[in-house]
Enzyme design. Structure first.
Site, mmCIF file in Angstrom:
data_model
loop_
_atom_site.group_PDB
_atom_site.id
_atom_site.type_symbol
_atom_site.label_atom_id
_atom_site.label_comp_id
_atom_site.label_asym_id
_atom_site.label_seq_id
_atom_site.Cartn_x
_atom_site.Cartn_y
_atom_site.Cartn_z
ATOM 1 N N ASP A 79 15.992 27.295 14.821
ATOM 2 C CA ASP A 79 16.362 28.019 13.613
ATOM 3 C C ASP A 79 15.520 29.291 13.482
ATOM 4 O OD1 ASP A 79 17.849 27.865 11.024
ATOM 5 O OD2 ASP A 79 15.825 27.955 10.208
ATOM 6 N N GLU A 83 18.766 30.603 17.727
ATOM 7 C CA GLU A 83 19.504 31.298 16.680
ATOM 8 C C GLU A 83 18.713 32.559 16.371
ATOM 9 O OE1 GLU A 83 20.751 31.267 11.996
ATOM 10 O OE2 GLU A 83 18.739 30.832 12.694
#
Ligand code: GLC
Length: 546
Positions: free
Chosen positions: A210, A271
């Site tokens: 993330d 990401e």
């Protein structure tokens, strides 16, 4: 394990499970591990190679679980560690690999470390795990600088010191409940290596990282000259103080060593919302992460020129570091593709497009989403499918305001509704409570008629999106993975046509008029019907054997 099986991820199709909305096995209105285990056969039949499961750690769920209170456990709403182990074993038994979601940029304010930081003194080792600073102004009443949270508002929050006096400020790129770690602190670095080890030892095959472009910050930088940039969009400034800083790469080299020390080696997917593609390529150099989501492709307009540009750039730039391209149309942060492409008006012939402000044409959007799905699955490299994409679910645009959960809604002063519309629990059956999701209710309301888009309805309709994806995923295994995109010259700027190897051709017609198919032996798969005289209509993709 052979070298080839170590490289499985290079052309894998990975299915994203937003666990809270996938399947509810316990009947409490929220999806969970029990529900996912029940539905593993569905995912196996779909034909994907791996699952990426959104965060399932203990969390107050202020940001859908991206606010983690304990990185080594599972929220009781979702299950427990023994169920996680059972899930891993069952998935592996079906040949499905499992990636989890690691959130290294921040924790929840409910995390033990943050509680300790609040209870400790300024300057203490407990505070040094996060980013605490004194405020500006005579009494420290002003935030340390003007940096903003990507969810809206200041990126600083003031605390009350243990003695009750107004205190220091802590930094949070996202919600106020998501304090950022200080990655210049060796203790933070060691802690995350240990967390990764914990899950790898349990049998997890890898991680989606993330905000992989966050973590490293330069807190000495001055105020930012803001424009009105959108959600998760970094302001377009060079040398950004908290995104895409060079120092982050050293962290990933250490993470890669750890992943490679396992047999089979574990995988990382970044990401990273960075631009241009050259910056993204830095994350997937051969001693760093394995692959990264291609958000440039996700953002591309439904136009031949934009798609071709994105495909060419992605392939070329990633090949320069030896990484495969990836293709993604949806995730839990963006508008569903049926809706996005149902809004978009393409000015045929000009190779340009604009976003329509008017109402969404879902029929058009679904037609294009089918064509887009086949295009994506014909490209070399890896692909991602977000749960419900295979059902053609639209964005739910009219969730009642009091149901909205995304912190973006409140933090933007109720000007941006946020991302709940793509997170509505899946419909599994045509009727029944929560359309087979699993209980009487669901944590986000499902729209009336949601069951018409259910797995049950799709199974019964041979022309459904689900059957299209399933067939495409099966056929995709026969496209020679190593063969690059070889464009076929067509004298129509609205048509994309390319070869992979000698036997496979993909053609997409993005123009207003039907076009003739190139020479072929056999039509393998179509996203929509051909015209009566065998032409490929607007917004349609064909897979051909040549
Ligand atoms: C990532 C996640 C998003 C989350 C944010 C903060 O962008 O995909 O859902 O809100 O990080 O963790």
């Amino acid at each position: 394990m052979t070298q080839a099986s170590h490289d499985w991820w290079r052309n894998a199709v990975i299915y994203q499970v937003y666990i809270r909305s996938f399947a509810d096995g316990t009947g409490d209105g929220e999806g969970d591990i029990a529900g996912l285990r029940n539905r593993l056969p569905y995912l196996h039949d779909l034909g994907v190679d791996a699952l990426w499961i959104n965060p399932w750690y203990p969390s107050p769920l202020n940001d859908g679980g991206y606010d983690v209170a304990d990185f080594r456990d599972i929220d009781p709403r979702f299950g427990d560690l023994s169920q996680a182990k059972a899930l891993l074993d069952e998935a592996h038994g079906l040949g499905l690999r499992i990636l989890l979601d690691i959130v290294p940029n921040h924790s929840s304010w409910d995390h033990e470390w943050f509680k300790q930081a609040l209870a400790a003194e300024p300057g203490s080792p407990e505070r040094a795990r996060y980013i605490f600073r004194d405020g500006r102004g005579p009494n420290g009443d002003e935030p340390p600088n003007n940096w903003r949270s990507v969810f809206g508002g200041s990126a600083w929050e003031r605390i009350t010191e243990p003695d009750g006096s107004p205190g220091q400020w802590y930094f949070h790129i996202f919600d106020v409940s998501q304090p950022d770690f200080d990655w210049s602190n060796p203790e933070v670095r060691a802690e995350f290596l240990d967390i990764l080890r914990f899950w790898f030892d349990l049998g997890v095959d890898g991680f989606r990282i993330d905000v992989a472009h966050g973590m490293v910050k330069d807190m000495t930088k001055p105020d930012i000259p803001y424009d009105e940039s959108g959600l998760l969009d970094r302001p377009k400034i060079a040398d950004h103080p908290f995104f895409d800083r060079d120092g982050v790469h050293e962290i990933y080299r250490g993470w890669r060593e750890l992943a490679d020390s396992y047999d089979p080696p574990r995988l990382y997917v970044a990401e990273a919302w960075v631009e241009p593609p050259e910056r993204l390529a830095r994350y997937v150099r051969d001693d760093e992460l394995h692959s990264a989501f291609n958000f440039d492709y996700l953002k591309a307009a439904w136009s031949a020129s934009d798609l071709r540009r994105s495909i060419d750039e992605s392939v070329t730039v990633l090949a320069s570091v030896g990484a495969p391209a990836t293709w993604v149309l949806e995730n839990h942060d963006v508008e569903r593709v049926v809706t996005r492409y149902g809004r978009e008006v393409t000015a045929a012939g000009e190779g340009s497009s604009r976003i329509a402000d008017g109402p969404v044409d879902e029929r058009l959007g679904r037609h294009r989403a089918r064509a887009a799905g086949l295009l994506m699955l014909a490209l070399p490299g890896g692909a991602y499918i977000y749960q419900g994409q295979e059902l053609g679910l639209p964005e739910v645009l009219d969730l009642p305001e009091d149901a909205l959960q995304d912190p973006v809604w409140e933090r933007s002063g109720r000007t941006r509704r946020g991302r709940d519309g793509c997170r509505v629990p899946l419909p599994w059956t045509i009727d029944g409570p929560s359309y087979g999701f699993g209980s009487d209710g669901s944590w986000l309301p499902q729209p009336d008629g949601w069951g018409a888009l259910s797995v049950e309805a799709a199974e019964a309709d041979p022309g459904s999106m689900l059957h299209l994806y399933r067939t495409a995923l099966r056929m995709r295994r026969d496209i020679p993975a190593a063969e690059p995109v070889d464009w076929i010259q067509v004298d129509n700027p609205d048509v994309l046509a390319f070869r992979r190897g000698t036997g496979f051709v993909c053609v997409v017609n993005l123009g207003a008029q039907p076009v003739a198919l190139p020479d072929h032996r056999q039509v393998l798969l179509l996203s929509g019907e051909l015209t009566e005289d065998g032409m490929l209509p607007t917004d349609t993709t064909a897979w051909l054997a040549t």
